[in-house]
Design a protein around this motif. Structure first.
Motif, PDB file in Angstrom:
ATOM      1  N   GLU A   1       0.595  -1.255   0.045  1.00 34.30           N
ATOM      2  CA  GLU A   1      -0.030  -0.195   0.209  1.00 34.30           C
ATOM      3  C   GLU A   1       0.822   1.220   0.005  1.00 34.30           C
ATOM      4  OE1 GLU A   1      -3.686   1.853   2.257  1.00 34.30           O
ATOM      5  OE2 GLU A   1      -2.656   0.021   3.131  1.00 34.30           O
ATOM      6  N   VAL A   2       0.538   2.083  -1.090  1.00 33.68           N
ATOM      7  CA  VAL A   2       1.398   3.459  -1.032  1.00 33.68           C
ATOM      8  C   VAL A   2       0.741   4.473  -0.222  1.00 33.68           C
ATOM      9  CG1 VAL A   2       2.239   5.070  -2.556  1.00 33.68           C
ATOM     10  CG2 VAL A   2       2.385   2.698  -3.251  1.00 33.68           C
ATOM     11  N   TRP A   3       1.272   5.236   0.734  1.00 34.46           N
ATOM     12  CA  TRP A   3       0.974   6.368   1.411  1.00 34.46           C
ATOM     13  C   TRP A   3       1.190   7.576   0.899  1.00 34.46           C
ATOM     14  CZ3 TRP A   3      -2.653   5.406   5.602  1.00 34.46           C
ATOM     15  CH2 TRP A   3      -2.474   4.252   6.203  1.00 34.46           C
ATOM     16  N   GLN A   4      -0.048   8.560   0.566  1.00 35.90           N
ATOM     17  CA  GLN A   4       0.354  10.023   0.325  1.00 35.90           C
ATOM     18  C   GLN A   4      -0.263  10.859   1.103  1.00 35.90           C
ATOM     19  OE1 GLN A   4      -1.426   9.629  -3.815  1.00 35.90           O
ATOM     20  NE2 GLN A   4       0.602   9.206  -4.511  1.00 35.90           N
ATOM     21  N   ILE A   5       0.492  12.109   1.216  1.00 38.40           N
ATOM     22  CA  ILE A   5       0.020  13.155   1.958  1.00 38.40           C
ATOM     23  C   ILE A   5      -1.118  13.654   1.215  1.00 38.40           C
ATOM     24  CG2 ILE A   5       0.549  15.394   3.004  1.00 38.40           C
ATOM     25  CD1 ILE A   5       3.435  14.318   3.239  1.00 38.40           C
ATOM     26  N   LYS A   6      -2.071  13.911   2.101  1.00 40.98           N
ATOM     27  CA  LYS A   6      -3.370  14.795   1.438  1.00 40.98           C
ATOM     28  C   LYS A   6      -3.491  16.074   1.869  1.00 40.98           C
ATOM     29  CE  LYS A   6      -5.410  11.095  -0.852  1.00 40.98           C
ATOM     30  NZ  LYS A   6      -5.040  10.928  -2.233  1.00 40.98           N
ATOM     31  N   GLN A   7      -3.025  16.306   2.988  1.00 43.54           N
ATOM     32  CA  GLN A   7      -3.325  17.678   3.549  1.00 43.54           C
ATOM     33  C   GLN A   7      -2.491  17.958   4.711  1.00 43.54           C
ATOM     34  OE1 GLN A   7      -7.273  18.425   5.292  1.00 43.54           O
ATOM     35  NE2 GLN A   7      -7.298  20.435   4.690  1.00 43.54           N
ATOM     36  N   ILE A   8      -1.960  19.153   4.799  1.00 32.77           N
ATOM     37  CA  ILE A   8      -1.141  19.612   5.931  1.00 32.77           C
ATOM     38  C   ILE A   8      -1.816  20.719   6.595  1.00 32.77           C
ATOM     39  CG2 ILE A   8       1.146  20.447   6.682  1.00 32.77           C
ATOM     40  CD1 ILE A   8       2.437  19.151   4.317  1.00 32.77           C
ATOM     41  N   LYS A   9      -1.962  20.882   7.984  1.00 38.75           N
ATOM     42  CA  LYS A   9      -2.562  21.658   8.939  1.00 38.75           C
ATOM     43  C   LYS A   9      -1.444  22.327   9.697  1.00 38.75           C
ATOM     44  CE  LYS A   9      -7.529  20.274   8.293  1.00 38.75           C
ATOM     45  NZ  LYS A   9      -8.678  19.793   9.148  1.00 38.75           N
ATOM     46  N   GLY A  10      -1.461  23.517   9.945  1.00 37.57           N
ATOM     47  CA  GLY A  10      -0.815  24.021  11.064  1.00 37.57           C
ATOM     48  C   GLY A  10      -1.489  25.486  11.432  1.00 37.57           C
ATOM     49  N   LYS A  11      -0.864  25.782  12.508  1.00 39.21           N
ATOM     50  CA  LYS A  11      -1.311  26.993  13.266  1.00 39.21           C
ATOM     51  C   LYS A  11      -0.202  27.744  13.863  1.00 39.21           C
ATOM     52  CE  LYS A  11      -2.872  25.075  17.742  1.00 39.21           C
ATOM     53  NZ  LYS A  11      -4.144  25.235  18.619  1.00 39.21           N
ATOM     54  N   GLN A  12      -0.327  29.121  13.910  1.00 44.49           N
ATOM     55  CA  GLN A  12       0.839  29.761  14.500  1.00 44.49           C
ATOM     56  C   GLN A  12       0.554  30.034  16.065  1.00 44.49           C
ATOM     57  OE1 GLN A  12       1.067  33.961  13.099  1.00 44.49           O
ATOM     58  NE2 GLN A  12       3.217  34.062  13.542  1.00 44.49           N
ATOM     59  N   ILE A  13       1.413  29.728  16.898  1.00 46.77           N
ATOM     60  CA  ILE A  13       1.381  29.845  18.190  1.00 46.77           C
ATOM     61  C   ILE A  13       2.283  30.993  18.689  1.00 46.77           C
ATOM     62  CG2 ILE A  13       1.582  28.808  20.683  1.00 46.77           C
ATOM     63  CD1 ILE A  13       1.313  26.159  19.195  1.00 46.77           C
ATOM     64  N   ALA A  14       1.630  32.328  19.174  1.00 43.91           N
ATOM     65  CA  ALA A  14       2.512  33.421  19.503  1.00 43.91           C
ATOM     66  C   ALA A  14       3.280  33.188  20.758  1.00 43.91           C
ATOM     67  CB  ALA A  14       1.279  34.416  19.694  1.00 43.91           C
TER      68      ALA A  14
END
Length: 253
Positions: A21-34
């Motif tokens: 099975e081949v895994w692929q990145i579908k989405q990257i999420k992030g947020k800024q922490i001050a």
């Protein structure tokens, strides 16, 4: 013993159907922490770091010398007190090391105006002062250059019109920015002579477009950081009082 044909067929079919099975990145999420005062320090980490922080701060804030005035790299047009200090310190601290390695003396020093990263404030001078004015890890190198390349170096300084720190080199421009006089230790430039120029590894590698360092006649790495040269100089010098002088000037008329 012969394996039945049916068993061979089942094994072959299973082998071709076993795909990895081949895994692929579908989405990257992030947020800024001050990073603000609202973030609470971890007491255990703070307790662990505290003795190290106190030890480092004690070393950095130990008084080594005293500055009689505040010095900035914007104080002069073609040379500044702090820039002259930079170049003179490199010469004074590096020349004995170079002489021990080669039996020769440094002829001149060239550093860059942008390498001076802070003022020296009037009052106590500490190791922290050295880290503030020279936060980079630049080390001193001594490059052997023919006099013809020294002339290229001089052309660069004239066109730059900035107070790049120099020592042992004296330049006089006329009112029209043309070179009137150029000397090293009071003597005219000999185009076939090899001069030993102290600079830093960043400039030797072409930093600030200083491409005249190559090809070189010789190169000696002193394994001596400019910051450490300052700290050593401060330790042996009670009072810091550099001045703007005539090492690079422009005539008014």
């Amino acid at each position: 013993m012969k394996i039945p044909h049916l068993l061979i067929a089942i094994f072959t079919l299973a082998l071709f159907n076993c795909k990895q099975e081949v895994w692929q990145i579908k989405q990257i999420k992030g947020k800024q922490i001050a990073i603000t005062d609202s973030l609470k320090a971890d007491p255990e980490i703070e307790a662990f770091i505290k003795p190290f922080r106190e030890h480092v701060n004690k070393d950095l804030d130990s008084v080594l010398s005293y500055a009689v005035d505040t010095y900035s790299k914007s104080d002069g047009e073609f040379n500044t007190a702090i820039g002259n200090l930079f170049a003179d310190v490199v010469y004074e601290q590096a020349n004995p090391i170079f002489f021990k390695k080669t039996g020769k003396n440094i002829d001149m020093v060239l550093l860059n105006h942008g390498g001076i990263r802070s003022i020296i404030s009037k009052g106590p001078v500490t190791s922290r002062t050295a880290y503030e004015i020279m936060p980079f890890e630049n080390s001193i190198v001594v490059v052997g250059l023919k006099g013809s390349q020294i002339n290229l170096l001089i052309d660069y300084l004239i066109k730059a019109k900035r107070a790049h720190p120099i020592a042992k080199l004296n330049l006089i421009l006329d009112i029209n920015d043309h070179l009137k006089e150029a000397t090293i230790s009071g003597k005219p430039i000999d185009v076939i002579k090899t001069y030993y120029v102290a600079t830093n590894d960043y400039l030797y590698s072409g930093g600030d477009h200083m491409t005249f360092f190559k090809p070189e006649e010789s190169i000696v790495f002193l394994d001596y950081k400019i910051r450490n040269a300052f700290i050593d100089y401060f330790k042996k010098t009670d009072t810091i009082s550099p001045v703007i002088d005539n090492r690079f000037i422009k005539l008014k008329k």
